[in-house]
Each structure stands twice: as structure tokens, then as C-alpha cells.
Write a protein that holds these residues in place. Structure first.
Motif, PDB file in Angstrom:
ATOM      1  N   UNK A 362       0.820  -1.216   0.000  1.00  0.00           N
ATOM      2  CA  UNK A 362       0.000   0.000   0.000  1.00  0.00           C
ATOM      3  C   UNK A 362       0.853   1.265   0.000  1.00  0.00           C
ATOM      4  N   UNK A 363       2.003   1.227   0.675  1.00  0.00           N
ATOM      5  CA  UNK A 363       2.839   2.431   0.735  1.00  0.00           C
ATOM      6  C   UNK A 363       4.053   2.334  -0.195  1.00  0.00           C
ATOM      7  N   UNK A 364       4.050   1.379  -1.082  1.00  0.00           N
ATOM      8  CA  UNK A 364       5.146   1.207  -2.048  1.00  0.00           C
ATOM      9  C   UNK A 364       6.504   1.096  -1.368  1.00  0.00           C
ATOM     10  N   UNK A 365       6.548   0.518  -0.185  1.00  0.00           N
ATOM     11  CA  UNK A 365       7.847   0.329   0.468  1.00  0.00           C
ATOM     12  C   UNK A 365       8.042  -1.152   0.759  1.00  0.00           C
ATOM     13  N   UNK A 366       9.027  -1.756   0.100  1.00  0.00           N
ATOM     14  CA  UNK A 366       9.315  -3.174   0.340  1.00  0.00           C
ATOM     15  C   UNK A 366       9.703  -3.367   1.807  1.00  0.00           C
ATOM     16  N   UNK A 367       9.573  -4.584   2.283  1.00  0.00           N
ATOM     17  CA  UNK A 367       9.953  -4.845   3.669  1.00  0.00           C
ATOM     18  C   UNK A 367      10.408  -6.290   3.833  1.00  0.00           C
ATOM     19  N   UNK A 368      11.184  -6.513   4.892  1.00  0.00           N
ATOM     20  CA  UNK A 368      11.620  -7.862   5.266  1.00  0.00           C
ATOM     21  C   UNK A 368      11.618  -7.894   6.776  1.00  0.00           C
ATOM     22  N   UNK A 369      11.200  -8.995   7.364  1.00  0.00           N
ATOM     23  CA  UNK A 369      11.179  -9.014   8.823  1.00  0.00           C
ATOM     24  C   UNK A 369      10.894 -10.391   9.381  1.00  0.00           C
ATOM     25  N   UNK A 370      11.060 -10.498  10.682  1.00  0.00           N
ATOM     26  CA  UNK A 370      10.824 -11.764  11.383  1.00  0.00           C
ATOM     27  C   UNK A 370      10.301 -11.433  12.776  1.00  0.00           C
ATOM     28  N   UNK A 371       9.189 -12.071  13.135  1.00  0.00           N
ATOM     29  CA  UNK A 371       8.651 -11.882  14.488  1.00  0.00           C
ATOM     30  C   UNK A 371       9.198 -13.016  15.358  1.00  0.00           C
ATOM     31  N   UNK A 372      10.109 -12.697  16.267  1.00  0.00           N
ATOM     32  CA  UNK A 372      10.742 -13.782  17.022  1.00  0.00           C
ATOM     33  C   UNK A 372       9.747 -14.537  17.901  1.00  0.00           C
ATOM     34  N   UNK A 373       8.635 -13.881  18.271  1.00  0.00           N
ATOM     35  CA  UNK A 373       7.704 -14.570  19.174  1.00  0.00           C
ATOM     36  C   UNK A 373       6.921 -15.666  18.450  1.00  0.00           C
ATOM     37  N   UNK A 374       6.660 -15.467  17.158  1.00  0.00           N
ATOM     38  CA  UNK A 374       5.906 -16.487  16.407  1.00  0.00           C
ATOM     39  C   UNK A 374       6.799 -17.297  15.473  1.00  0.00           C
ATOM     40  N   UNK A 375       7.981 -16.769  15.187  1.00  0.00           N
ATOM     41  CA  UNK A 375       8.854 -17.428  14.211  1.00  0.00           C
ATOM     42  C   UNK A 375       8.435 -17.174  12.771  1.00  0.00           C
ATOM     43  N   UNK A 376       7.463 -16.257  12.574  1.00  0.00           N
ATOM     44  CA  UNK A 376       6.999 -15.979  11.208  1.00  0.00           C
ATOM     45  C   UNK A 376       7.828 -14.859  10.586  1.00  0.00           C
ATOM     46  N   UNK A 377       8.307 -15.109   9.374  1.00  0.00           N
ATOM     47  CA  UNK A 377       9.093 -14.100   8.667  1.00  0.00           C
ATOM     48  C   UNK A 377       8.518 -13.843   7.298  1.00  0.00           C
ATOM     49  N   UNK A 378       8.921 -12.739   6.707  1.00  0.00           N
ATOM     50  CA  UNK A 378       8.431 -12.414   5.373  1.00  0.00           C
ATOM     51  C   UNK A 378       9.417 -11.495   4.672  1.00  0.00           C
TER      52      UNK A 378
END
Ligand SMILES: Cc1cc2nc3c(=O)[nH]c(=O)nc-3n(C[C@H](O)[C@H](O)[C@H](O)COP(=O)(O)OP(=O)(O)OC[C@H]3O[C@@H](n4cnc5c(N)ncnc54)[C@H](O)[C@@H]3O)c2cc1C
Length: 464
Positions: A362-378
Motif C-alpha cells: 500500500x505504501x510502495x515500500x518493500x519490507x523484510x522481517x521476522x517476528x521472534x515470538x511467532x517465528x513468522x518471517x516475510x
């Protein structure tokens, strides 16, 4: 079990698939439950690079990749082959988000990433037709020249010098790419032309040799903490990474995370050397121009034009269908644009035409991340700039999974959360109005020669 498409269907996906060596039969579909340290959904560049850097750092890790079709099926196998330092959010926008130093660090990291892709391809023996010839962005109207100047001025104001981006006059630009009506251009050395499917398929082979389980023909139906579900079994893992880019809205709960926007391409027959001598592009710089509705091209290693652009409609409900890859009026417009740029092409034959969905947040900004509490990354939301950015994403996700705090995990896109897209029909109305406005702005500018702010305003309003 559904019957999977095979070699013949996959060859037809694009010029790149048609010419990539090796079999395109889906290999090794999942056949039961598995456990691993890391499970990845999607075998495009994001998934492949993430697996690559994880395995490189920790050869003992069990890494499983589940891919619905074949590795390189999506945008990664079909794109324009610009391995460039472009990042979808501008320096000014990154500065607003995270400060000036962070914005500059992001752009410098992208420049390093271009070289990293070339280094790994060479080290792993992946012949992806790498040619680091930079990019020439042509200005073919006073309005476009104005935008070229603005872009250079912005780069200078952030400390990027001549070695990063130069303004060329008409004669200098025509020496690089003898396009019709060129008034000037920008040139950056930070881009390589590649054959993207060779890189994607090559990476998948390297991964298999290193012991990564790449399960093709394996659709992921649900991504949840510590679990990736498919019809053929569940992969349980400490970390689960989403690497599905334009296809993300098809996953439960992610309908508004990203919008799939189609970009379409054509490839010509190989051109004689005498024609290339008139056109230029020696050293294979990639090329585009400063219109709003972007176009992009490269001279392929076998002497064709591969040339693409946006303009295909957004489909209601973020739908993705094979039929959307091919839009004859857009192919005709691409062919006409290419001929306008290089009239020497005359009635050149177009041998391939194709397209595919890229992912727009939506904001035209790519992203990468990982939530350590769930182990979900993207990682994703690269818009049309994912060929190199996915490599940075893969290195970043590997560092995050391994708990390494590094220079790249501090970059401003890490952990960035883009807002959700609007619900329909607003999404459909907005996205298509924006695409039309950019096309109108280009036509107005072509007629008047003056800058039309319509396209830019539409872009800003719709895409942040
Ligand atoms: C025509 C076109 C031209 C482009 N040109 C350029 C360019 O020149 N330079 C540039 O930098 N960028 C370009 N891009 C964008 C770039 O190709 C992408 O940003 C990049 O390839 C994204 O990689 P990815 O791995 O995140 O996504 P993708 O390559 O799309 O991979 C996602 C993968 O996930 C799989 N998948 C999806 N859903 C599921 C599921 N439920 N289960 C299992 N698997 C699933 C898909 O089959 C696919 O293989 C272009 C894109 C297109 C379409």
C-alpha cells in the motif's frame, strides 16, 4: 492429487523459461509430514536466496522450501532482468521514515547487493548471462528531461556523486542508446542485465546440491506459527518464511497485504550485428525512459530486445489467472513503443510475449522481517525492483533467523509494516484510476512537451 502442469506448459511462460537449460518438470513434491528448522513458502528469488544464505551460514540446518509450481515460476523467472540498485521507496521517503543516514545506508546496501548477486552467480557456476553495463534512462521530451534533472538533484542532495548517477546530454545519451528524439539521459553503473530464469533455476540446483529440500508442485494452503500446511503434508519448523510476493493475497488472512500488478513483456527475434551497431547498447546497459507508466528493456546475450512495461489492468479482488499474463493491446503498445524508440527496428518479429504479477504494498515500500515470538518471517513488496532486492532480503532473513544483528538487519526496511490495502471495490477503482492517470499524463506530455503532474499526483495519492 491434481495433475500438475509439466515441462511444455512451463516453457511457454516466457522467453526466459523457453531458453533456460535443464528440465522444467516439477521435482520432488512433498509426500508427507516433515520437520525442519526453517520452512519457506515460495521458490522465487526471495525464498531461494533465503535458503541459500541460511545453508551457507549453517550447513547443518534443515531448510525446506515448498513451491506450488516450479522454482522461478513467478516474477523471478519472467522479469526484465535488471539486477539493479533501485529500491521502490525514494530516498526522500526513506528519510521521512527513518532519517537521512538510514536512507543513504539503504541505497548503498542496494548497490553492494548488485555486486553480491554477480559474485554468487560466478562462485556457484550459474551462467545467468551477467553483464554489468549499468542503466541508461532516456529523456525524450522537455518534461522527461526535467524529471531526469530532478532525479540527479535528489541524488546529489543525499551525497550520491557522479560515480552513482550522471546526467548525460543528448549526444552522450545517443552514444549509449541511439534512440529517436533523445534530449538527454541519466546513467548509473549500478545495474547488471541478466537472464532471470537461469539465475532462479541455477539457484534451485545449487540448493538441492547443498541439501535443501526444494519441493516443487507443492501448494502451501496455510502459513501459521511453526507450521506450513500443504495438501500433501505439514512442515513443522521453528521459523516459517513467506516468500510469495504477488501471490500473497491468495493465502488465508493476507488478502489485503499486497496487490498483484501485472507487468508485461515482449522479446524480438535476434537482431543482426549491423542493426546493433546502429542502436548501440554495447556492454548491455539496461534502458528505460522517464515516462510515468514505466518501460524497461535489455539487449539479451543472444542479441534480442527483451522489452516490457506496465499498463495491464489490476483485476478485481486481486485475482491472478494465467489468462492475465497475456493482454494483446498491451503487447501491441509495447511493440509500438520499442519501434518509436528505435525506428531502425522496422517490422522486427516479436517471438515471445508474456507477463506476470509483481507485488505492490500500500505504501510502495518493500519490507523484510521476522517476528521472534511467532517465528513468522516475510519479505516482499518490491514492486518492480525485486531482482537484486530479493538477495538483500535473503541475507537479511538469514541473519534474523540466526539471531545475528548486522549492518543489514538495521536497514530501515527491516520490520517495516506496510498498511493494508482498501477493501473492494475501492482497491479496484483506485489502482485502475492510478494506472489510467499515468497513461493520460504521458500522452499529455508527449503532446505539450511540458511536465504534467497528473501521473505523479496519481502515483502519490494512490501509492503513498
Ligand atoms: C514482467 C515483470 C518484469 C519485471 N522486471 C523486473 C526487473 O527488470 N528488475 C527487477 O528488479 N524486478 C523486476 N520485476 C519484479 C521482480 O521480478 C520481483 O520483484 C521478484 O522476482 C520477486 O521475487 P519473489 O521471490 O519475492 O516472488 P516470485 O518470483 O513471484 O515468487 C513467488 C513464488 O511463490 C510461489 N507461490 C505463491 N503462492 C504459493 C503457495 N500458496 N504455495 C507455494 N508456493 C507459492 C509462486 O509460484 C512463485 O514461484 C519484474 C516483475 C515482472 C512480473
Amino acid at each position: 492429487m491434481d495433475v500438475m502442469p509439466g515441462e511444455l506448459a512451463y516453457r511457454k511462460l516466457s522467453f526466459w523459461h523457453d531458453t533456460v537449460p535443464g528440465s522444467l518438470e516439477p521435482q520432488d513434491p512433498l509426500d508427507g509430514d516433515r520437520s525442519a528448522e526453517v520452512a519457506i513458502a515460495g521458490a522465487g528469488f526471495t525464498g531461494l536466496w533465503t535458503a541459500y544464505y541460511l545453508k551457507k551460514a549453517r550447513p547443518d540446518l534443515r531448510v525446506v522450501v515448498c513451491e506450488r509450481e516450479i522454482a522461478g515460476f513467478g516474477a523471478s523467472g519472467r522479469n526484465g532482468g535488471w539486477c539493479s540498485a533501485l529500491f521502490p521507496a525514494s530516498l526522500a521517503k526513506l528519510e521521512r521514515m527513518a532519517g537521512r543516514d538510514a536512507a543513504v545506508a539503504m541505497y548503498r546496501a542496494m548497490q553492494d547487493t548488485v555486486d553480491e548477486v554477480g559474485r554468487v552467480a560466478a562462485a556457484e557456476g550459474i551462467d545467468c548471462h551477467w553483464a554489468k553495463g549499468g542503466t541508461v534512462h532516456l529523456a525524450r521530451s522537455p518534461a522527461q528531461l526535467e524529471r531526469a534533472r530532478e532525479e540527479v538533484a535528489e541524488a546529489r542532495s543525499f551525497g550520491f556523486g557522479q560515480a552513482d548517477l550522471r546526467l548525460l546530454n543528448g549526444a552522450e545519451a545517443a552514444e549509449l542508446a541511439a534512440a529517436a528524439g533523445v534530449l538527454g539521459a541519466t546513467y548509473t553503473p549500478h545495474c547488471a542485465a541478466i537472464h532471470p530464469a537461469r539465475l532462479a533455476r541455477g539457484l534451485a540446483s545449487v540448493l538441492r546440491r547443498r541439501g535443501v529440500a526444494v519441493h516443487e508442485g507443492t501448494p502451501v494452503t496455510e502459513i501459521a506459527p511453526r507450521r506450513l500446511r500443504t495438501p500433501y503434508g505439514t512442515v513443522r519448523a521453528e521459523y516459517v518464511i513467506r516468500a510469495t510476493e504477488g501471490y500473497t493475497p491468495q493465502l488465508p488472512g493476507l488478502h489485503r497485504a499486497i496487490v498483484p500488478v501485472y507487468s508485461l513483456m515482449i522479446a524480438t527475434e535476434p537482431l543482426p550485428d549491423a542493426t546493433w551497431a546502429q542502436i548501440g547498447l554495447a556492454g548491455r546497459p539496461t534502458f528505460g525512459d522517464f515516462r510515468h507508466l514505466i518501460i524497461y528493456g535489455q539487449r539479451t546475450a543472444d542479441g534480442r530486445f527483451a522489452f516490457g512495461g506496465r499498463g495491464a489492468p489490476y483485476h478485481f479482488g486481486s485475482a491472478i489467472r494465467p489468462g492475465f499474463d497475456r493482454v494483446p493491446p498491451v503487447f501491441r503498445a509495447l511493440r509500438q513503443s520499442l519501434r518509436e524508440l528505435f525506428p531502425v527496428l522496422g517490422e522486427v518479429q516479436v517471438t515471445h510475449s508474456w507477463g506476470g504479477p509483481l507485488g505492490v504494498p500500500r505504501d510502495w515500500c518493500a519490507s523484510a522481517g521476522l517476528d521472534p515470538s511467532t517465528g513468522l518471517g516475510w519479505a516482499g513488496g518490491y514492486v518492480g525492483d525485486g531482482v537484486a532486492t530479493t538477495n538483500l532480503a535473503g541475507r537479511t532473513l538469514a541473519d534474523l533467523v540466526l539471531g545475528h544483528r548486522t549492518e543489514i538487519t538495521r536497514l530501515p526496511w527491516v520490520g517495516h509494516q506496510s498498511p493494508q490495502w482498501e477493501t473492494e471495490p475501492l482497491r479496484w477503482l483506485g489502482a485502475n484510476a492510478g494506472l489510467h492517470a499515468m497513461g493520460w499524463a504521458d500522452r499529455l506530455e508527449a503532446r505539450s512537451g511540458r511536465q504534467s503532474r497528473l501521473g505523479e499526483l496519481a502515483g502519490r495519492f494512490l501509492f503513498g
